[in-house]
Enzyme design. Structure first.
Site, mmCIF file in Angstrom:
data_model
loop_
_atom_site.group_PDB
_atom_site.id
_atom_site.type_symbol
_atom_site.label_atom_id
_atom_site.label_comp_id
_atom_site.label_asym_id
_atom_site.label_seq_id
_atom_site.Cartn_x
_atom_site.Cartn_y
_atom_site.Cartn_z
ATOM 1 N N CYS A 1 104.079 85.821 10.320
ATOM 2 C CA CYS A 1 105.425 86.004 10.859
ATOM 3 C C CYS A 1 106.398 84.993 10.237
ATOM 4 O O CYS A 1 106.002 84.032 9.579
ATOM 5 C CB CYS A 1 105.422 85.906 12.395
ATOM 6 N N HIS B 1 109.587 80.294 20.499
ATOM 7 C CA HIS B 1 110.506 79.228 20.088
ATOM 8 C C HIS B 1 111.421 78.892 21.243
ATOM 9 O O HIS B 1 111.751 79.741 22.068
ATOM 10 C CB HIS B 1 111.310 79.632 18.849
ATOM 11 N N HIS C 1 115.183 77.349 21.963
ATOM 12 C CA HIS C 1 116.475 76.937 21.441
ATOM 13 C C HIS C 1 116.875 75.662 22.194
ATOM 14 O O HIS C 1 116.876 75.644 23.427
ATOM 15 C CB HIS C 1 117.537 78.005 21.709
ATOM 16 N N ASP D 1 118.641 75.820 13.539
ATOM 17 C CA ASP D 1 118.822 77.270 13.527
ATOM 18 C C ASP D 1 119.755 77.638 12.375
ATOM 19 O O ASP D 1 120.761 76.966 12.123
ATOM 20 C CB ASP D 1 119.422 77.747 14.861
HETATM 21 P P1 AMP Z 1 115.653 84.806 19.247
HETATM 22 O O1 AMP Z 1 116.749 85.819 19.339
HETATM 23 O O2 AMP Z 1 115.484 83.995 20.487
HETATM 24 O O3 AMP Z 1 114.357 85.409 18.759
HETATM 25 O O4 AMP Z 1 116.143 83.752 18.172
HETATM 26 C C1 AMP Z 1 115.783 83.751 16.831
HETATM 27 C C2 AMP Z 1 116.590 82.674 16.178
HETATM 28 O O5 AMP Z 1 116.041 82.397 14.903
HETATM 29 C C3 AMP Z 1 118.067 83.043 15.956
HETATM 30 O O6 AMP Z 1 118.910 82.103 16.623
HETATM 31 C C4 AMP Z 1 118.218 82.983 14.448
HETATM 32 O O7 AMP Z 1 119.467 82.486 14.027
HETATM 33 C C5 AMP Z 1 117.068 82.055 14.051
HETATM 34 N N1 AMP Z 1 116.572 82.226 12.695
HETATM 35 C C6 AMP Z 1 116.224 83.390 12.099
HETATM 36 N N2 AMP Z 1 115.764 83.152 10.854
HETATM 37 C C7 AMP Z 1 115.839 81.803 10.662
HETATM 38 C C8 AMP Z 1 115.516 80.931 9.577
HETATM 39 N N3 AMP Z 1 115.022 81.399 8.415
HETATM 40 N N4 AMP Z 1 115.734 79.610 9.732
HETATM 41 C C9 AMP Z 1 116.236 79.125 10.881
HETATM 42 N N5 AMP Z 1 116.539 79.896 11.945
HETATM 43 C C10 AMP Z 1 116.353 81.215 11.835
HETATM 44 ZN ZN ZN Z 2 104.095 83.033 13.827
#
Ligand code: AMP
Ligand code: ZN
Length: 118
Positions: A2, A95, A97, A28
């Site tokens: 992933c 994850h 935030h 992020d």
């Molecule tokens: P969620 O909607 O809780 O699954 O949040 C996913 C988070 O991952 C979002 O805030 C995205 O901006 C962040 N995200 C996605 N790809 C990356 C990346 N390559 N590096 C850092 N953050 C990311």
């Molecule tokens: Zn993973």
């Protein structure tokens, strides 16, 4: 593998905030507040539903340290984990935030009227 497992393995680059053997914190890519960091276990769990209690305990300590490193522990911040479809989870690797750096908004989470549910 992933997206966040690829970030842990450094196959995809990220902006590191803190790291130890079990956890990783990075900025992020699309920040929604002046401070917006993601904290993850290096081991893959699909969501908060799946993390064992002992790992969650250590995750909490790690996030306390991250907040201090970011200099937001005293000014205040928020920890959010989106879980599943209704939670709006886009990346299926647990994850948290960590957002702060300014006074955060607080408002309705859903269009549905809460009064319809109790
Ligand atoms: P969620 O909607 O809780 O699954 O949040 C996913 C988070 O991952 C979002 O805030 C995205 O901006 C962040 N995200 C996605 N790809 C990356 C990346 N390559 N590096 C850092 N953050 C990311
Ligand atoms: Zn993973």
């Amino acid at each position: 593998m992933c997206l966040f497992c690829k970030i842990v393995s450094k196959e995809i680059p990220s902006n590191t905030v803190a790291e130890n053997d079990e956890f990783y914190a990075f900025h992020d890519i699309n920040p929604k507040a002046p401070v917006h960091v993601l904290a993850i276990p290096k081991a893959h769990y699909d969501s908060f539903n799946d993390i064992p209690g002992d790992v969650m305990g250590k995750m909490g300590i790690f996030m306390q340290e991250v907040a201090k490193t970011l200099g937001i522990d005293q000014s205040g911040y928020r920890i959010i984990s989106n879980i599943g479809e209704n939670g709006g989870q886009e990346v299926k690797h647990l994850h948290f935030h960590i957002v702060g750096g300014a006074k955060l908004h607080w408002g309705h989470f859903a269009d549905a009227d809460p009064k319809d549910f109790f």
